[in-house]
Design an enzyme around this catalytic site. Structure first.
Site, PDB file in Angstrom:
ATOM      1  N   LEU A  33     -31.454  -3.738  31.927  1.00  0.00           N
ATOM      2  CA  LEU A  33     -32.843  -4.722  31.008  1.00  0.00           C
ATOM      3  C   LEU A  33     -34.192  -4.358  31.652  1.00  0.00           C
ATOM      4  O   LEU A  33     -34.535  -4.038  32.232  1.00  0.00           O
ATOM      5  CB  LEU A  33     -32.735  -6.590  31.240  1.00  0.00           C
ATOM      6  CG  LEU A  33     -31.777  -6.959  31.190  1.00  0.00           C
ATOM      7  CD1 LEU A  33     -31.422  -8.638  31.983  1.00  0.00           C
ATOM      8  CD2 LEU A  33     -31.424  -7.066  29.887  1.00  0.00           C
ATOM      9  N   HIS A  34     -35.017  -4.670  30.573  1.00  0.00           N
ATOM     10  CA  HIS A  34     -36.016  -3.494  30.485  1.00  0.00           C
ATOM     11  C   HIS A  34     -37.046  -4.907  29.993  1.00  0.00           C
ATOM     12  O   HIS A  34     -37.054  -6.021  29.765  1.00  0.00           O
ATOM     13  CB  HIS A  34     -36.148  -2.543  29.656  1.00  0.00           C
ATOM     14  CG  HIS A  34     -36.288  -2.682  28.658  1.00  0.00           C
ATOM     15  ND1 HIS A  34     -36.604  -3.041  26.858  1.00  0.00           N
ATOM     16  CD2 HIS A  34     -34.919  -1.972  27.986  1.00  0.00           C
ATOM     17  CE1 HIS A  34     -35.816  -3.238  26.437  1.00  0.00           C
ATOM     18  NE2 HIS A  34     -34.974  -1.730  26.632  1.00  0.00           N
ATOM     19  N   HIS A  37     -36.567  -6.908  27.161  1.00  0.00           N
ATOM     20  CA  HIS A  37     -35.294  -7.934  26.932  1.00  0.00           C
ATOM     21  C   HIS A  37     -36.152  -9.366  27.719  1.00  0.00           C
ATOM     22  O   HIS A  37     -36.304 -10.329  27.498  1.00  0.00           O
ATOM     23  CB  HIS A  37     -34.367  -8.182  28.201  1.00  0.00           C
ATOM     24  CG  HIS A  37     -33.658  -6.924  27.382  1.00  0.00           C
ATOM     25  ND1 HIS A  37     -33.321  -5.031  27.825  1.00  0.00           N
ATOM     26  CD2 HIS A  37     -32.648  -6.967  26.607  1.00  0.00           C
ATOM     27  CE1 HIS A  37     -32.349  -4.524  27.243  1.00  0.00           C
ATOM     28  NE2 HIS A  37     -31.531  -5.575  26.803  1.00  0.00           N
ATOM     29  N   GLN A  61     -19.135  -1.932  19.258  1.00  0.00           N
ATOM     30  CA  GLN A  61     -19.853  -1.920  18.590  1.00  0.00           C
ATOM     31  C   GLN A  61     -20.551  -0.191  19.759  1.00  0.00           C
ATOM     32  O   GLN A  61     -21.257   0.248  18.776  1.00  0.00           O
ATOM     33  CB  GLN A  61     -20.942  -2.649  18.803  1.00  0.00           C
ATOM     34  CG  GLN A  61     -21.720  -2.100  20.630  1.00  0.00           C
ATOM     35  CD  GLN A  61     -22.818  -3.703  20.622  1.00  0.00           C
ATOM     36  OE1 GLN A  61     -22.385  -4.632  20.433  1.00  0.00           O
ATOM     37  NE2 GLN A  61     -24.064  -3.065  20.320  1.00  0.00           N
ATOM     38  N   LYS A 150     -37.268  -4.267  17.399  1.00  0.00           N
ATOM     39  CA  LYS A 150     -36.689  -3.385  17.456  1.00  0.00           C
ATOM     40  C   LYS A 150     -35.281  -2.205  16.834  1.00  0.00           C
ATOM     41  O   LYS A 150     -35.176  -0.911  16.071  1.00  0.00           O
ATOM     42  CB  LYS A 150     -36.763  -2.358  18.591  1.00  0.00           C
ATOM     43  CG  LYS A 150     -35.517  -1.475  19.158  1.00  0.00           C
ATOM     44  CD  LYS A 150     -36.576   0.121  19.423  1.00  0.00           C
ATOM     45  CE  LYS A 150     -35.737   0.750  20.510  1.00  0.00           C
ATOM     46  NZ  LYS A 150     -34.350   0.752  20.724  1.00  0.00           N
ATOM     47  N   GLN A 154     -29.642  -4.991  13.063  1.00  0.00           N
ATOM     48  CA  GLN A 154     -29.151  -5.559  13.537  1.00  0.00           C
ATOM     49  C   GLN A 154     -29.819  -6.690  13.157  1.00  0.00           C
ATOM     50  O   GLN A 154     -28.629  -8.335  12.939  1.00  0.00           O
ATOM     51  CB  GLN A 154     -28.813  -5.297  14.831  1.00  0.00           C
ATOM     52  CG  GLN A 154     -28.220  -6.444  15.683  1.00  0.00           C
ATOM     53  CD  GLN A 154     -28.296  -5.609  17.451  1.00  0.00           C
ATOM     54  OE1 GLN A 154     -27.808  -4.926  17.979  1.00  0.00           O
ATOM     55  NE2 GLN A 154     -29.220  -6.346  17.846  1.00  0.00           N
ATOM     56  N   VAL A 177     -41.630  -3.832  22.218  1.00  0.00           N
ATOM     57  CA  VAL A 177     -42.369  -3.543  23.266  1.00  0.00           C
ATOM     58  C   VAL A 177     -42.252  -2.552  23.197  1.00  0.00           C
ATOM     59  O   VAL A 177     -41.444  -1.838  23.228  1.00  0.00           O
ATOM     60  CB  VAL A 177     -41.983  -4.514  24.361  1.00  0.00           C
ATOM     61  CG1 VAL A 177     -43.142  -4.406  25.741  1.00  0.00           C
ATOM     62  CG2 VAL A 177     -41.676  -5.794  24.451  1.00  0.00           C
ATOM     63  N   SER A 186     -36.190   1.031  25.194  1.00  0.00           N
ATOM     64  CA  SER A 186     -35.706   0.825  25.706  1.00  0.00           C
ATOM     65  C   SER A 186     -34.259   1.670  26.576  1.00  0.00           C
ATOM     66  O   SER A 186     -34.861   2.377  27.287  1.00  0.00           O
ATOM     67  CB  SER A 186     -34.599   2.220  24.119  1.00  0.00           C
ATOM     68  OG  SER A 186     -33.529   2.262  24.259  1.00  0.00           O
TER      69      SER A 186
HETATM   70  O1  PAF Z   1     -28.948  -5.297  20.757  1.00  0.00           O
HETATM   71  C1  PAF Z   1     -28.166  -5.402  21.787  1.00  0.00           C
HETATM   72  O2  PAF Z   1     -28.056  -5.740  22.714  1.00  0.00           O
HETATM   73  C2  PAF Z   1     -26.587  -5.435  21.486  1.00  0.00           C
HETATM   74  O3  PAF Z   1     -26.592  -5.360  19.550  1.00  0.00           O
HETATM   75  C3  PAF Z   1     -26.002  -7.038  20.688  1.00  0.00           C
HETATM   76  C4  PAF Z   1     -26.771  -8.002  19.726  1.00  0.00           C
HETATM   77  C5  PAF Z   1     -25.950  -8.191  22.836  1.00  0.00           C
HETATM   78  C6  PAF Z   1     -24.587  -7.718  20.861  1.00  0.00           C
HETATM   79  O4  PAF Z   1     -24.203  -6.209  21.959  1.00  0.00           O
END
Ligand code: PAF
Length: 284
Positions: A33-34, A37, A61, A150, A154, A177, A186
């Protein structure tokens, strides 16, 4: 703060919260996390009674050419950040818990937008994202769920999925941010050397230049794309993947700006593949 490892316990905790009249704010993450988040958690904290965060490096993914095992992880540090942000519950399952018996046979088709841009460069990426987000929203139940702008493509696909499949979530997009020099936060920035970190600002500089041109009256998206590519191409440490200017409502490439549009860029800088985007608002 409760740390929950199983789908069943997480589902129960969310059901109990709603039964007690508490609205749920949900922040799905890949962890590491940064401050980006943190801003999602802070927004959820403002708007919801109970804030839940998921930390799960979703293997679905990541493409075959991408090393899911190498994705940065630090659960203890992440839990400390969640605690400081006043998070109530963290869901941190492992892959066997999320996908018992291996990868799911039924997955979510992210639609045509899922094959473009990031989807073209990372085949299967958005199917993996859509599937895990649908699954997480299925476990959490009715909630507000927070996503960063960002990852604009998605966010677009998740909004579309929730609308098309009638999932009981309200999706909230939150601003990107940035560092002081414009670099979008990121988890991948941690891969950059000091020199690559400096070079990485070319993404934001190119986007800011495009926005400046639009403010000055430029409406030809081909001119904007050429300028984005020229700016990033001028940085020797950056290998351009794509530039795009898309309609904000459809995510279709446009030739002329007739309303809000979004400029998007992707480039490899050293070992990191970075993406960024900026909303372009023609004044007329
Ligand atoms: O953006 C992300 O961190 C990921 O793609 C997510 C939405 C948590 C799905 O794994």
């Amino acid at each position: 703060m409760e740390v929950i490892r199983t789908r069943e316990a997480f589902r129960e905790a969310m059901v109990e919260a709603r039964a007690a009249g508490r609205g749920v704010g949900f922040v799905p993450t890949l962890g590491f996390l940064h401050d980006g988040h943190r801003s999602l958690m802070a927004r959820a904290r403002e708007e919801a009674d109970l804030v839940a965060v998921s930390i799960f490096v979703n293997p679905l993914q990541f493409g075959p050419a991408e090393d899911v095992a190498a994705y940065p992880r630090d659960l203890d540090r992440d839990l400390g950040i969640c605690e400081k942000e006043g998070v109530d519950a963290v869901f941190a399952p492992d892959a066997d818990e999320m996908y018992p018996g291996g990868p799911p046979e039924v997955t979510v088709d992210p639609g045509p937008v899922g094959n473009r841009l990031e989807g073209a460069s990372r085949p299967g990426h958005f199917r993996g994202v859509s599937t895990v987000v649908a699954k997480l929203l299925g476990i959490v139940g009715p909630c507000r769920a927070y996503f960063g702008e960002k990852d604009a493509q998605q966010l677009f696909i998740v909004l579309r999925m929730v609308r098309d499949l009638d999932l009981p979530a309200e999706i909230v997009g939150c601003p990107t941010v940035r560092e002081r020099d414009g670099l979008a936060l990121s988890s991948r920035n941690t891969y950059l050397s000091a020199e690559e970190r400096r070079a990485a600002t070319c993404l934001y500089e190119a986007l800011a230049r495009a926005a400046w041109l639009v403010e000055g009256g430029e409406r030809d998206a081909r001119v904007l794309r050429a300028e984005l590519a020229r700016r990033i191409g001028a940085e020797p440490l950056a290998a351009l993947d794509y530039v795009a200017v898309v309609d904000e409502d459809t995510f279709e490439e446009v030739d002329r700006l007739r309303g809000p549009a979004r400029a998007l860029v992707a480039a490899r800088v050293g070992p990191a593949r970075l993406i960024d985007n900026l909303l372009l608002r023609p004044s007329d």
